[in-house]
Design a protein around this motif. Sequence first.
Motif, PDB file in Angstrom:
ATOM      1  N   SER A   1     -12.177   0.435   1.433  1.00 34.14           N
ATOM      2  CA  SER A   1     -12.642  -0.947   1.575  1.00 34.14           C
ATOM      3  C   SER A   1     -14.089  -1.016   2.054  1.00 34.14           C
ATOM      4  O   SER A   1     -14.766  -2.022   1.864  1.00 34.14           O
ATOM      5  CB  SER A   1     -11.743  -1.718   2.539  1.00 34.14           C
ATOM      6  OG  SER A   1     -12.004  -1.350   3.881  1.00 34.14           O
TER       7      SER A   1
ATOM      8  N   LEU B   1      -2.710   7.336   3.835  1.00 34.95           N
ATOM      9  CA  LEU B   1      -3.103   6.196   3.021  1.00 34.95           C
ATOM     10  C   LEU B   1      -3.719   5.066   3.843  1.00 34.95           C
ATOM     11  O   LEU B   1      -4.581   4.334   3.356  1.00 34.95           O
ATOM     12  CB  LEU B   1      -1.896   5.661   2.239  1.00 34.95           C
ATOM     13  CG  LEU B   1      -1.534   6.393   0.954  1.00 34.95           C
ATOM     14  CD1 LEU B   1      -0.204   5.896   0.405  1.00 34.95           C
ATOM     15  CD2 LEU B   1      -2.631   6.226  -0.092  1.00 34.95           C
TER      16      LEU B   1
ATOM     17  N   TRP C   1       0.810  -1.213   0.000  1.00 37.91           N
ATOM     18  CA  TRP C   1       0.000   0.000   0.000  1.00 37.91           C
ATOM     19  C   TRP C   1       0.843   1.262   0.000  1.00 37.91           C
ATOM     20  O   TRP C   1       0.599   2.186  -0.779  1.00 37.91           O
ATOM     21  CB  TRP C   1      -0.880   0.050   1.253  1.00 37.91           C
ATOM     22  CG  TRP C   1      -2.042  -0.874   1.251  1.00 37.91           C
ATOM     23  CD1 TRP C   1      -2.520  -1.629   0.217  1.00 37.91           C
ATOM     24  CD2 TRP C   1      -2.878  -1.137   2.368  1.00 37.91           C
ATOM     25  NE1 TRP C   1      -3.609  -2.357   0.629  1.00 37.91           N
ATOM     26  CE2 TRP C   1      -3.854  -2.072   1.937  1.00 37.91           C
ATOM     27  CE3 TRP C   1      -2.910  -0.687   3.685  1.00 37.91           C
ATOM     28  CZ2 TRP C   1      -4.844  -2.552   2.795  1.00 37.91           C
ATOM     29  CZ3 TRP C   1      -3.888  -1.173   4.537  1.00 37.91           C
ATOM     30  CH2 TRP C   1      -4.843  -2.086   4.091  1.00 37.91           C
TER      31      TRP C   1
ATOM     32  N   GLU D   1      -6.318  -1.819  -5.610  1.00 34.32           N
ATOM     33  CA  GLU D   1      -5.426  -0.805  -6.210  1.00 34.32           C
ATOM     34  C   GLU D   1      -6.081   0.564  -6.114  1.00 34.32           C
ATOM     35  O   GLU D   1      -7.284   0.678  -6.139  1.00 34.32           O
ATOM     36  CB  GLU D   1      -5.162  -1.172  -7.678  1.00 34.32           C
ATOM     37  CG  GLU D   1      -4.389  -2.492  -7.802  1.00 34.32           C
ATOM     38  CD  GLU D   1      -3.010  -2.457  -7.155  1.00 34.32           C
ATOM     39  OE1 GLU D   1      -2.430  -1.361  -7.060  1.00 34.32           O
ATOM     40  OE2 GLU D   1      -2.526  -3.490  -6.744  1.00 34.32           O
TER      41      GLU D   1
ATOM     42  N   GLU E   1      -7.262   6.026   4.130  1.00 37.64           N
ATOM     43  CA  GLU E   1      -7.911   5.984   2.821  1.00 37.64           C
ATOM     44  C   GLU E   1      -8.164   4.558   2.366  1.00 37.64           C
ATOM     45  O   GLU E   1      -9.215   4.255   1.788  1.00 37.64           O
ATOM     46  CB  GLU E   1      -7.065   6.744   1.802  1.00 37.64           C
ATOM     47  CG  GLU E   1      -7.065   8.248   2.034  1.00 37.64           C
ATOM     48  CD  GLU E   1      -6.177   9.003   1.061  1.00 37.64           C
ATOM     49  OE1 GLU E   1      -5.444   8.339   0.291  1.00 37.64           O
ATOM     50  OE2 GLU E   1      -6.206  10.253   1.070  1.00 37.64           O
ATOM     51  N   ARG E   2      -7.233   3.656   2.617  1.00 31.55           N
ATOM     52  CA  ARG E   2      -7.421   2.244   2.263  1.00 31.55           C
ATOM     53  C   ARG E   2      -8.577   1.639   3.044  1.00 31.55           C
ATOM     54  O   ARG E   2      -9.379   0.866   2.514  1.00 31.55           O
ATOM     55  CB  ARG E   2      -6.140   1.460   2.533  1.00 31.55           C
ATOM     56  CG  ARG E   2      -5.039   1.720   1.514  1.00 31.55           C
ATOM     57  CD  ARG E   2      -5.390   1.097   0.173  1.00 31.55           C
ATOM     58  NE  ARG E   2      -4.296   1.248  -0.780  1.00 31.55           N
ATOM     59  CZ  ARG E   2      -4.297   0.724  -1.993  1.00 31.55           C
ATOM     60  NH1 ARG E   2      -5.340   0.034  -2.393  1.00 31.55           N
ATOM     61  NH2 ARG E   2      -3.278   0.902  -2.807  1.00 31.55           N
TER      62      ARG E   2
END
Length: 246
Positions: free
Chosen positions: A235, A227, A163, A246, A230-231
Amino acid sequence: MTKRPLIGIVPLWDDKKQSSWVKRTYIEAIYDAGGIPIILPIFQSEQFIEELVARIDGLFLTGGDDIHPSLYEEVKEEECGHTSKVLDDFEWCVLTKTIEKRKPIFGVCRGFQFINVYFNGSLFQDIESQYMKERSFSHRQLPPYDEPAHEVYLSENGVLQHWLGVQQLAVNSRHHQGIKRLGEGLIVEALAPDGLIEAVRHQDYPFLVAVQWHPELRYKRDQAERLLFERFVFSCQENDFSLKGE
């Protein structure tokens, strides 16, 4: 415009005031990452919690008090800090119901430790007295807390390395407990220089990631920390529970 997912936040609990509260930085980090943070009301009812979890798109476990050692079959030692049965019981039930529904989960600090305990892991009740390694830093840094205290080394070919695109990361550190026995099904994603586990994920769960440090205090100045949120929020959108997204 993509609909923002609802992210349930497990709050801190004040036994004396019989009230719950959440630090603003958690709320800001989730909102800035694209989510709508919802503070979960602490109420000991399995049906209530089940209905609550059904309405959220993801679960965020915050930092806070120590976890009572009885949850990992140890006696509470003098070095262990304040614990709350109310919070432990509520968080256990919320985590159980969220896992049953396979919704994304992200934890920091206490949340990281709680996830480990939930999966049959154990903790050092006090790092300084129980994990006596040579180190040039403290896991319990002094203010300002948005400054890094030490590096963490991301596991080669791990999800976090994938990531963030880095092999190591400078992080803050505000804890006196840590993982002793790794929980079942958990995979190490990062280590501190003294070998203490700093990040994990669950190998068989769509999205279950936790870190020992506090990215909510550094995400505005560090792209890698941003990040992480944000990930997690990504999700939770449109049931896209992908660790490798991605």
